[in-house]
Motif scaffolding. Structure first.
Motif, PDB file in Angstrom:
ATOM      1  N   CYS A 148       0.836  -1.206   0.000  1.00  0.00           N
ATOM      2  CA  CYS A 148       0.000   0.000   0.000  1.00  0.00           C
ATOM      3  C   CYS A 148       0.870   1.256   0.000  1.00  0.00           C
ATOM      4  CB  CYS A 148      -0.937   0.012   1.204  1.00  0.00           C
ATOM      5  SG  CYS A 148      -2.139  -1.337   1.223  1.00  0.00           S
ATOM      6  N   CYS A 159      -2.805  -4.279  -0.547  1.00  0.00           N
ATOM      7  CA  CYS A 159      -3.418  -3.527  -1.633  1.00  0.00           C
ATOM      8  C   CYS A 159      -3.083  -4.257  -2.930  1.00  0.00           C
ATOM      9  CB  CYS A 159      -2.902  -2.089  -1.676  1.00  0.00           C
ATOM     10  SG  CYS A 159      -3.367  -1.098  -0.233  1.00  0.00           S
ATOM     11  N   GLU A 164      -7.383  -0.321  -4.857  1.00  0.00           N
ATOM     12  CA  GLU A 164      -7.184  -0.449  -3.413  1.00  0.00           C
ATOM     13  C   GLU A 164      -6.090   0.498  -2.927  1.00  0.00           C
ATOM     14  OE1 GLU A 164      -6.510  -4.547  -2.544  1.00  0.00           O
ATOM     15  OE2 GLU A 164      -8.537  -5.167  -3.114  1.00  0.00           O
TER      16      GLU A 164
END
Length: 365
Positions: A148, A159, A164
């Motif tokens: 992420c 992610c 996302e």
């Protein structure tokens, strides 16, 4: 054969011997006209049977805690699909931004021809093995867990798509400016998709599920990219003042369809005046009337009817309204009960039997 011969000779009505009558032109015309009249009456009775009249009654709506399906099919001829987001919010405080489930977007060209149809969300075939959170490429015996890039809320958060990563950045309040450096977005062609869709339009259809309280849902161009807008404005020359929110509402309904319902916004089209170069907020103010329709078999359909007014607010002055197409709805405290009277149903049923089998059975009430 003998049985068939007896059946053919069986006649409940005695016939006159041909020696005792003569065929005339006037008699033939009367026969033809009588046959046409019988056919006309027959089909009129069928029509009356199939399209029975309904009675409407008003009552106070005492329902509580219900939810509502809002079905829509809207075409934006000058907005690409990647820029159009669907949001909902209501007076209870429930808010949903950039809704993607139960929604399908179709990319269309300037002639309205479909280029591509897909469920909402950015995605494309992967061009190489994904980059794992620990830094290496995904091996064949590993479970994928994408990074992420510092925006994760916990150590075990993954992610696995560009979407996302964008959501994680948005929750942190970070600007999404390093799109081309994020592995998920590079593999899915996020920036390339935005470039490819420039100059296209979008048809978006599906439904949203909302609380049965006053609120609004809207189509907001660029809303899903607001955190990264400064970066994309330079990259793709996107200007919020130049959004063309011309649109056509192919279908809009609140709840399940029922016979005789009229949705006043079906087929409505609005074209933005580009002479001043300004966009704005197009607003529909909808009054929803809860309706229960009961058919001739007693089956109840819980649905809604609605009336609407509209207004366009240009993006001038301060505060400047966000561009988009907004539907503000509220519910009437009065419920409409539509049903087919039992007496009418009985009358039409018996009249149909009379036409078909020449029997008359009176309705006794």
């Amino acid at each position: 054969m003998e049985l068939w011969s007896k059946l053919r000779n069986l006649d409940a009505y005695p016939k006159v011997n041909e020696d005792f009558y003569s065929r005339t032109l006037s008699g033939g015309l009367i026969t033809i006209l009588s046959s046409l009249a019988i056919l006309l009456l027959f089909f009129s009775e069928i029509r009356l049977y199939l399209y029975s009249a309904t009675e409407s009654k008003l009552t106070v709506d005492t329902s509580r805690g219900e939810r509502l399906h809002i079905n829509f099919d809207v075409t934006f001829p000058a907005l690409p699909c990647s820029l159009v987001a669907v949001d909902t919010m209501d007076v209870s405080g429930e808010q949903h931004y950039d809704i993607k489930h139960d929604i399908i977007k179709k990319r269309i060209d300037h002639l309205g021809n479909v280029i591509e149809s897909r469920k909402d969300g950015v995605g494309a075939p992967k061009i190489e093995r994904p980059l794992q959170k620990h830094g290496g490429r995904l091996d064949h015996n590993e479970v994928y867990c994408g990074s992420c890039y510092g925006s994760e809320e916990s150590d075990d958060q993954c992610c696995n798509s560009c979407e996302e990563v964008r959501d994680a950045y948005r929750k942190k309040g970070w600007a999404f400016t390093n799109v081309e450096l994020i592995d998920q977005c590079k593999r899915e062609g996020f920036v390339q998709r935005l470039k490819d869709e420039q100059g296209e339009g979008c048809n978006i259809h599906g439904f949203v599920n909302v609380n049965k309280v006053a609120g609004n849902f809207h189509f907001a161009p660029g809303k899903s990219l607001e955190q990264s807008f400064n970066f994309l404005q330079d990259l793709l020359n996107l200007q919020p003042e130049s959004y063309n929110i011309s649109h056509k509402i192919n279908k809009l309904s609140f709840g399940e369809e029922f016979p005789g319902v009229v949705n006043p916004l079906d087929g409505v089209e609005w074209t933005q005046d580009n002479s001043n170069g300004l966009t704005g907020m197009y607003q529909y103010f909808v009054k929803v009337v809860p309706t229960i329709y009961t058919d001739i078999r007693g089956r109840k359909i819980h649905s809604n009817q609605f009336s609407v007014t509209e207004h366009f607010r240009e993006a001038i002055g301060y505060p400047r309204p966000p561009p988009g197409v907004y539907f503000f709805y509220e519910f009437s405290p009065i419920k409409v009960m539509k049903d087919i009277p039992v007496i009418l149903y009985c009358q039409t049923s018996i009249s149909l039997l009379f036409v078909v089998v020449h029997l008359l059975i009176p309705c006794n009430f």
